[in-house]
Design an enzyme around this catalytic site. Structure first.
Site, short mmCIF file in Angstrom:
data_model
loop_
_atom_site.label_atom_id
_atom_site.label_comp_id
_atom_site.label_asym_id
_atom_site.label_seq_id
_atom_site.Cartn_x
_atom_site.Cartn_y
_atom_site.Cartn_z
CE1 TYR A 195 -2.32 -1.10 -9.70
CE2 TYR A 195 -3.98 -0.58 -8.05
CZ TYR A 195 -3.54 -0.55 -9.36
OH TYR A 195 -4.32 0.04 -10.33
CG HIS B 10 -5.85 -4.52 -13.69
ND1 HIS B 10 -4.95 -4.72 -12.67
CD2 HIS B 10 -5.63 -3.25 -14.13
CE1 HIS B 10 -4.20 -3.64 -12.52
NE2 HIS B 10 -4.59 -2.74 -13.40
#
Length: 347
Positions: free
Chosen positions: A58, A158
């Protein structure tokens, strides 16, 4: 505002039923300032949120840095923080030795910004997939540095879609070692599909699954196998993407579903959901947030917010009363499967 706290599976980690997704403060799609990022985290805390989720992905680490800055003044034992492994951040080195040409080299090589990956940040690092044991340990160490914290409560694998075997045989065992060392508190897997997380539930000792976009009013694929398995194995589920990237927040032509333009038939379905909800005095956002909690495996819903107003709205919507008659009508009209457990039912 009071938010319930639920155990995340059979472990010791407890999460607030509303979680804060920190992709937006990593400049997802558009930039927010450092001050705005601090304000939205403070608003989440004031609303009772005590579960915060981030990732190196992010904003190329920006989300982790901002979230760590905002949480550092908060009592560490009062909140749960999760981040993710699988992408290593490596500095970008422009071609050539002439420093005066650095910017030109960056532009020529596509390093001017990271918008191709969805984040409005300078592309001064590149992501490298790495689910090796060494890569996992390095990722956790670098996340701790960016966060400025001494431990991570929950580490997710992830998006290992194309790296399933390495994630299973190398990354997961290393997370087990880190859990035993006390560096992390719990292990999870975070994906926008249900099949591979179901395999991890069957074959490992993970604590949690972050399921994005696959258990919502428009998409119940997680119900086929993953959610029943999670309940059976004592694995906690955090549901992300309850608005399916926007369509369930504000259904209209041009709205997005899974980060692309929603097909007309899905827009129509969302509008029908909205109409029935309104007839029962319930905003569609409230029903979308509350629906996942009908399943006993679900401990929290994770919502990405970029403003204090959005945080307050999410908390208010989650606390909005939803009558059982709404769920009954949605099933009668074929807008929810009959087998979907809903809040208030015995699942």
């Amino acid at each position: 505002m009071n938010l319930r706290h639920n155990p995340l599976g059979r472990g010791t980690v407890r999460v607030s039923e509303l979680g804060f997704g920190a992709a937006a403060i990593g400049n997802l799609f558009t930039a927010v300032s450092d001050e705005q990022a601090a304000q939205v985290v403070a608003a989440a805390w004031e609303a009772g949120v005590r579960y915060f989720d981030t990732a190196p992905h992010y904003g190329l680490g920006l989300s982790e840095r901002r979230l760590g800055d905002a949480l550092r003044a908060m009592p560490r034992d009062e909140y749960v923080l999760s981040t993710k492994v699988g992408r290593i951040l490596e500095p970008v080195t422009p071609d050539g030795d002439d420093l005066a040409n650095d910017l030109a080299n960056d532009l020529a090589n596509g390093f001017a910004n990271d918008l191709a990956n969805g984040f409005a940040v300078p592309a001064d690092h590149r992501r490298r997939w790495d689910f090796s044991a060494e890569g996992v340990r390095r990722s956790i160490e670098e996340s701790l540095t960016r966060l400025g914290l001494d431990r991570i409560d929950l580490a997710y694998l992830h998006d290992p879609d194309d790296h399933a075997e390495q994630a299973l045989t190398e990354a997961y065992p290393e997370l087990e070692r880190l859990r035993a060392e006390g560096v992390i508190g719990a292990i999870g897997i975070g994906m926008n599909q249900a099949d591979l997380p179901a395999r991890f539930v069957r074959e490992t000792d993970i604590d949690a699954v972050l399921l994005a976009g696959r258990y919502s009013l428009l998409d119940q694929r997680g119900l086929a196998e993953l959610l029943p398995l999670a309940a059976e194995h004592g694995v906690g589920v955090v549901v992300g993407g309850v608005f399916n990237s926007g369509l369930l927040a504000d259904p209209k032509p041009g709205a997005t579903f899974d980060y692309a333009a929603a097909p007309d038939e899905l827009v129509d379905r969302a509008l029908r959901l909205k109409s029935i909800c309104e007839r029962h005095g319930v905003p569609l956002r409230a029903a979308a947030l509350r629906f996942p909690f009908g399943h006993p495996a679900v401990a929290s819903v994770l919502v990405g917010t970029r403003s204090a107003a959005e945080v307050r709205d999410a908390a208010a919507m989650l606390n909005h009363p939803v009558p059982e008659g709404l769920w009954t009508e949605l099933k009668e009209r074929g807008l929810l499967p009959a087998e979907a457990p809903t809040p208030g039912e015995a699942a």
